[in-house]
Design a protein around this motif. Structure first.
Motif, short mmCIF file in Angstrom:
data_model
loop_
_atom_site.label_atom_id
_atom_site.label_comp_id
_atom_site.label_asym_id
_atom_site.label_seq_id
_atom_site.Cartn_x
_atom_site.Cartn_y
_atom_site.Cartn_z
N SER A 2 0.84 -1.20 0.00
CA SER A 2 0.00 0.00 0.00
C SER A 2 0.88 1.25 0.00
O SER A 2 2.10 1.17 0.22
CB SER A 2 -0.90 0.02 1.24
N GLY A 3 0.26 2.38 -0.24
CA GLY A 3 0.99 3.64 -0.21
C GLY A 3 1.62 3.90 1.15
O GLY A 3 2.76 4.38 1.24
N VAL A 4 0.91 3.57 2.21
CA VAL A 4 1.44 3.76 3.57
C VAL A 4 2.67 2.88 3.78
O VAL A 4 3.69 3.33 4.32
CB VAL A 4 0.36 3.44 4.62
N GLY B 105 3.06 3.70 -16.78
CA GLY B 105 3.06 2.27 -17.06
C GLY B 105 4.12 1.49 -16.31
O GLY B 105 4.39 0.33 -16.64
N LEU B 106 4.72 2.11 -15.28
CA LEU B 106 5.76 1.41 -14.52
C LEU B 106 5.17 0.49 -13.45
O LEU B 106 5.76 -0.54 -13.12
CB LEU B 106 6.68 2.43 -13.85
N ILE B 107 4.02 0.88 -12.90
CA ILE B 107 3.41 0.11 -11.82
C ILE B 107 1.91 -0.05 -12.11
O ILE B 107 1.34 0.67 -12.92
CB ILE B 107 3.61 0.78 -10.44
N LYS B 108 1.31 -1.00 -11.42
CA LYS B 108 -0.13 -1.20 -11.53
C LYS B 108 -0.72 -1.28 -10.13
O LYS B 108 0.02 -1.47 -9.15
CB LYS B 108 -0.43 -2.48 -12.32
N LYS B 109 -2.03 -1.11 -10.04
CA LYS B 109 -2.65 -1.13 -8.71
C LYS B 109 -3.89 -2.02 -8.72
O LYS B 109 -4.53 -2.22 -9.76
CB LYS B 109 -3.02 0.29 -8.27
N LYS B 110 -4.18 -2.56 -7.53
CA LYS B 110 -5.40 -3.32 -7.32
C LYS B 110 -6.09 -2.80 -6.06
O LYS B 110 -5.42 -2.41 -5.10
CB LYS B 110 -5.08 -4.81 -7.15
N LYS B 111 -7.40 -2.76 -6.10
CA LYS B 111 -8.16 -2.31 -4.94
C LYS B 111 -8.30 -3.43 -3.92
O LYS B 111 -8.65 -4.56 -4.26
CB LYS B 111 -9.56 -1.86 -5.38
N ALA B 112 -7.99 -3.12 -2.69
CA ALA B 112 -8.21 -4.05 -1.58
C ALA B 112 -9.06 -3.28 -0.56
O ALA B 112 -8.53 -2.61 0.32
CB ALA B 112 -6.90 -4.51 -0.98
N GLY B 113 -10.38 -3.36 -0.72
CA GLY B 113 -11.26 -2.52 0.09
C GLY B 113 -11.11 -1.08 -0.34
O GLY B 113 -11.31 -0.73 -1.50
N ASN B 114 -10.73 -0.23 0.62
CA ASN B 114 -10.54 1.19 0.31
C ASN B 114 -9.08 1.54 0.04
O ASN B 114 -8.74 2.72 -0.08
CB ASN B 114 -11.06 2.05 1.48
N ASN C 118 -5.43 1.12 -2.14
CA ASN C 118 -4.75 0.74 -3.37
C ASN C 118 -3.49 -0.05 -3.02
O ASN C 118 -2.67 0.41 -2.22
CB ASN C 118 -4.35 1.96 -4.20
N VAL C 119 -3.36 -1.23 -3.60
CA VAL C 119 -2.15 -2.04 -3.42
C VAL C 119 -1.37 -1.98 -4.72
O VAL C 119 -1.92 -2.20 -5.81
CB VAL C 119 -2.49 -3.50 -3.07
N TRP C 120 -0.08 -1.65 -4.62
CA TRP C 120 0.74 -1.37 -5.80
C TRP C 120 1.68 -2.52 -6.11
O TRP C 120 2.27 -3.13 -5.22
CB TRP C 120 1.55 -0.08 -5.57
N PHE C 121 1.83 -2.79 -7.43
CA PHE C 121 2.72 -3.84 -7.93
C PHE C 121 3.54 -3.29 -9.09
O PHE C 121 3.11 -2.36 -9.79
CB PHE C 121 1.92 -5.04 -8.47
N LEU C 122 4.69 -3.90 -9.33
CA LEU C 122 5.48 -3.54 -10.50
C LEU C 122 4.87 -4.17 -11.75
O LEU C 122 4.38 -5.30 -11.71
CB LEU C 122 6.92 -4.07 -10.39
N GLN C 123 4.90 -3.42 -12.86
CA GLN C 123 4.61 -4.04 -14.15
C GLN C 123 5.73 -5.02 -14.48
O GLN C 123 6.88 -4.82 -14.11
CB GLN C 123 4.50 -2.97 -15.25
N GLU C 124 5.39 -6.06 -15.19
CA GLU C 124 6.37 -7.09 -15.56
C GLU C 124 7.55 -6.48 -16.32
O GLU C 124 7.36 -5.70 -17.25
CB GLU C 124 5.70 -8.16 -16.43
N GLY C 125 8.76 -6.83 -15.89
CA GLY C 125 9.96 -6.39 -16.59
C GLY C 125 10.54 -5.09 -16.07
O GLY C 125 11.69 -4.78 -16.35
N ILE C 126 9.77 -4.31 -15.32
CA ILE C 126 10.25 -3.00 -14.89
C ILE C 126 11.38 -3.12 -13.87
O ILE C 126 12.28 -2.29 -13.81
CB ILE C 126 9.08 -2.17 -14.28
#
Length: 301
Positions: A26-28, A52-61, A63-71
Motif C-alpha cells: 500500500s501507499g502507507v 506504465g511502470l506500476i499497476k494497482k489493485k483495490k483491496a477494500g478502500n 490501493n495495493v501497488w505492484f510492478l509491471q512485468e519487466g520493470i
C-alpha cells in the motif's frame, strides 16, 4: 521541511521495494519502507502508474501497488545498452506490449531522446536484420518486428521534447528503398528532437518513374516555397537507382528556391553512387547528423 526528490530517485526507491514484494504494498507501506512522506509518494505513485511502470489493485478502500512485468530490470538513471537488450528480448519473444511499455517508461525518465533512437531502436533493428540474414528469423516475423520498430520510433516522436527550434534549418528524410524506411524515419525524428523543421517522406522505391521527378520537385517547392536558410534532403538507400534519381532531381532544383538546397546520402552498399550524386556521402547516420549541423552553421553565417 520535506526533502525534494527527483523522479529518478523516487522511481528507483519504489522499484527496489516493490520488486521484493510479491504481494504488493500500500501507499502507507511504501512510504514507510522508502522513507518518503506519504503525500510525496502518493503523487509519484500516480505518475508512475500513468507512465506504465506500476499497476494497482483495490483491496477494500486501499490501493495495493505492484510492478509491471519487466520493470524491475530497468536501472535508473537509464542504461541505454540495458534498455536495448531488454527491447530485443521482448520483440523476439513476441511481447509487443512489453516493448511499448518499456519504451514509454524510459521516455518519461531523464533520458537523451535522440540516444533512444541511435543507441536503442537502431541497434535492436540491426540485430533483427542480422538474425534474419542468418536464417534464425522468418520473413513474416522480420516484417512484423520491423513494423513494431517503426511504431516505437513514432512513440519517441510523439513523446519527444524538442530543443529550441533552429532558425532556417529544414530537412526532408527520404527512404530510397523500403529496407531503409526505418533509418529515414529515425533520422527525421532525431532532427526533430534537435530542433530542425523535419519531415519524413517515406519510401519512394515503388514511385520512381519518368514523371516522378516532376512530382517530387512540386512537393519540395510547395513545402519549402518561402523557406530560407538550409534546405536539406537526406536520402537513405541500399542501391544506387534512388541515389541517381535524387541527385539529378535536386541538381535541377538548385537556385530555384530561396534557401540553400543540399543533398546528403547514406548508402554503404552504393558508396560510389552516393559520392557521385550527393553533396555529401555519409558512412553512418551520425555522419549525416554532424554534416547537417556544419552546413547549417555555414549557411547561417
Amino acid at each position: 521541511m520535506y526533502r525534494r526528490y527527483t523522479l529518478d530517485e523516487v522511481k528507483r526507491k519504489i522499484v527496489d521495494v516493490l520488486e521484493n514484494s510479491g504481494t504488493g504494498l500500500s501507499g502507507v507501506e511504501l512510504a514507510g519502507k522508502t522513507g518518503i512522506n506519504r503525500m510525496t509518494i502518493t503523487k509519484y505513485l500516480d505518475i508512475m502508474h500513468t507512465m506504465g511502470l506500476i499497476k494497482k489493485k483495490k483491496a477494500g478502500n486501499v490501493n495495493v501497488w505492484f510492478l509491471q512485468e519487466g520493470i524491475s530490470d530497468i536501472e535508473f538513471p537509464v542504461n541505454y545498452i540495458q534498455v536495448q537488450q531488454k527491447l530485443i528480448e521482448y520483440t523476439l519473444a513476441g511481447e509487443d506490449e512489453q516493448a511499448r511499455r518499456l519504451l514509454v517508461s524510459v521516455l518519461n525518465s531523464n533520458v537523451d531522446q535522440a540516444k533512444m533512437v541511435t543507441d536503442v531502436i537502431l541497434p535492436a533493428s540491426n540485430t533483427v536484420g542480422e538474425l534474419y540474414s542468418r536464417g534464425r528469423l522468418g520473413k513474416t516475423e522480420r516484417t512484423h518486428i520491423a513494423s513494431l520498430m517503426g511504431e516505437l520510433v513514432d512513440l519517441i516522436k510523439f513523446n519527444a521534447h524538442p530543443a529550441e527550434p533552429k532558425m532556417n534549418a529544414h530537412v526532408l528524410c527520404v527512404a530510397g528503398t523500403e529496407d531503409r524506411a526505418h533509418l529515414a524515419k529515425s533520422a527525421a525524428v532525431i532532427f526533430q528532437i534537435q530542433g530542425w523543421d523535419s519531415r519524413y517522406v517515406g519510401s519512394i522505391e515503388e514511385d520512381i518513374d519518368p514523371f516522378f521527378d516532376i512530382d517530387f520537385q512540386r512537393y519540395v517547392s510547395k513545402t519549402w516555397a518561402n523557406r530560407r536558410g538550409l534546405l536539406l534532403v537526406c536520402v537513405f538507400s541500399s542501391n544506387e537507382g534512388p541515389l541517381r534519381f535524387m541527385g539529378s532531381t535536386t541538381r535541377a532544383m538548385k537556385g530555384r528556391l530561396k534557401g540553400e538546397l543540399r543533398l546528403a546520402a547514406l548508402s554503404p552498399e552504393a558508396q560510389a553512387a552516393a559520392e557521385e550524386n550527393a553533396d555529401y556521402a555519409a558512412k553512418d547516420l551520425q555522419g549525416v547528423l554532424d554534416w547537417a549541423e556544419r552546413q547549417h552553421a555555414l549557411v547561417s553565417t
